[in-house]
Scaffold this active site. Sequence first.
Site, PDB file in Angstrom:
ATOM      1  N   THR A 201       0.811  -1.209   0.000  1.00  0.00           N
ATOM      2  CA  THR A 201       0.000   0.000   0.000  1.00  0.00           C
ATOM      3  C   THR A 201       0.842   1.255   0.000  1.00  0.00           C
ATOM      4  O   THR A 201       0.454   2.276  -0.572  1.00  0.00           O
ATOM      5  CB  THR A 201      -0.940   0.001   1.224  1.00  0.00           C
ATOM      6  OG1 THR A 201      -1.756  -1.174   1.185  1.00  0.00           O
ATOM      7  CG2 THR A 201      -1.839   1.223   1.237  1.00  0.00           C
TER       8      THR A 201
ATOM      9  N   THR B 248       1.300  -4.180   4.392  1.00  0.00           N
ATOM     10  CA  THR B 248       1.055  -4.444   5.803  1.00  0.00           C
ATOM     11  C   THR B 248       0.476  -5.823   6.099  1.00  0.00           C
ATOM     12  O   THR B 248       0.576  -6.309   7.228  1.00  0.00           O
ATOM     13  CB  THR B 248       0.105  -3.385   6.386  1.00  0.00           C
ATOM     14  OG1 THR B 248      -1.136  -3.412   5.677  1.00  0.00           O
ATOM     15  CG2 THR B 248       0.723  -2.001   6.301  1.00  0.00           C
ATOM     16  N   ASP B 249      -0.124  -6.481   5.108  1.00  0.00           N
ATOM     17  CA  ASP B 249      -0.828  -7.733   5.400  1.00  0.00           C
ATOM     18  C   ASP B 249       0.100  -8.832   5.919  1.00  0.00           C
ATOM     19  O   ASP B 249      -0.284  -9.612   6.789  1.00  0.00           O
ATOM     20  CB  ASP B 249      -1.576  -8.229   4.158  1.00  0.00           C
ATOM     21  CG  ASP B 249      -2.846  -7.444   3.888  1.00  0.00           C
ATOM     22  OD1 ASP B 249      -3.241  -6.645   4.757  1.00  0.00           O
ATOM     23  OD2 ASP B 249      -3.432  -7.613   2.808  1.00  0.00           O
TER      24      ASP B 249
ATOM     25  N   GLU C 137       1.314 -27.330  28.838  1.00  0.00           N
ATOM     26  CA  GLU C 137       0.387 -27.980  29.742  1.00  0.00           C
ATOM     27  C   GLU C 137       0.882 -29.395  30.000  1.00  0.00           C
ATOM     28  O   GLU C 137       1.703 -29.926  29.223  1.00  0.00           O
ATOM     29  CB  GLU C 137      -1.025 -27.994  29.159  1.00  0.00           C
ATOM     30  CG  GLU C 137      -1.147 -28.651  27.797  1.00  0.00           C
ATOM     31  CD  GLU C 137      -2.542 -28.481  27.202  1.00  0.00           C
ATOM     32  OE1 GLU C 137      -3.243 -27.548  27.635  1.00  0.00           O
ATOM     33  OE2 GLU C 137      -2.901 -29.278  26.318  1.00  0.00           O
TER      34      GLU C 137
END
Length: 325
Positions: free
Chosen positions: A13, A92-93, A281
């Site tokens: 962009t 930016t993606d 965990e």
Amino acid sequence: MTTRLTVLATGGTIAGIAGNAIAQDYRAGEIGIEDYLERVGGLGLEAELSGHQIANIDSADIGPQVWNPLHRAIVEALDDPDCSGVIVTHGTDTLEETAFLLDLTLPSTKPVVVVGAMRPADAVGYDGLRNFANAVRVACDANAAGRGTLVVMGDRVFAARDVRKVRTRGSEAFRGFPRESIALVTPGTLEWFGAPWGDRDEARFAWCDDLPEVAIVYVHAGQDADSVERQLGRSTRGVVVAGVGEGNMPEAVRQALVDVAASGIAVVRASRADEGLVDREPEDDSNGFVAARALNPQKARILLQLLLASGETDPAALQRAFDGR
């Protein structure tokens, strides 16, 4: 003494054109680097800029075909004693993935700054010029070295390992987790929130032109075991689970992934939550799973690819790498 910076352009962009100042749609990657540097030439930036066009595309299309020449160009620039730092312009993606990959595979002796924009160059309120001027300010600062690859967006500086895109629009589209921004910047000022965490003369990982295939399995309500098998191919060497909550998943999916891990394919539990911290965990040991800690699924995938490319497959060793990433 003039600071010399190398600017490597990939499109996005920040180099986009809409053809109408108020249009919503636009074409990414339309302005070439020479044109762009001519546009910023009148800003009075205190640096000598030289540019090279690596690609000029929407960042949704970025992958190894761009990462490989980009990495080579950065290494060449960093090896040049006359070059003080590197700026990468990027859509930016997928900016956070490219920045994290560079952070893991480059030394941190000179600044490497990735920058983008949320609006195309001919839009009302174009943020690209200010972001770029801010990136120059950061790359010119001696204290930017020793912090790894940095991302500059919206008057903030982020560490590549923390930054993530959290909104599809607006100047505050990027945030950091678990650390927020590490500095505030304007074209004329720069305020770091802490000291550099140490120069790294050597990259943490060697570069790999052909990264191993790692799938991301996105967990959702009602998911069954067959959905896991459908996403794995013959060449898949790792799986990152974009789990619910703290990396949780339906029992059928968990059992399917236990079988995947038993077959020698690395399985990493991450979270689809925006700020998802995934600790180990008790069942991870018997399941053969690795906890992604603070890395989101797309960054966990990058780290796992590099670990697999380096020959590491032992779950305990993989966990140590994610703990110390």
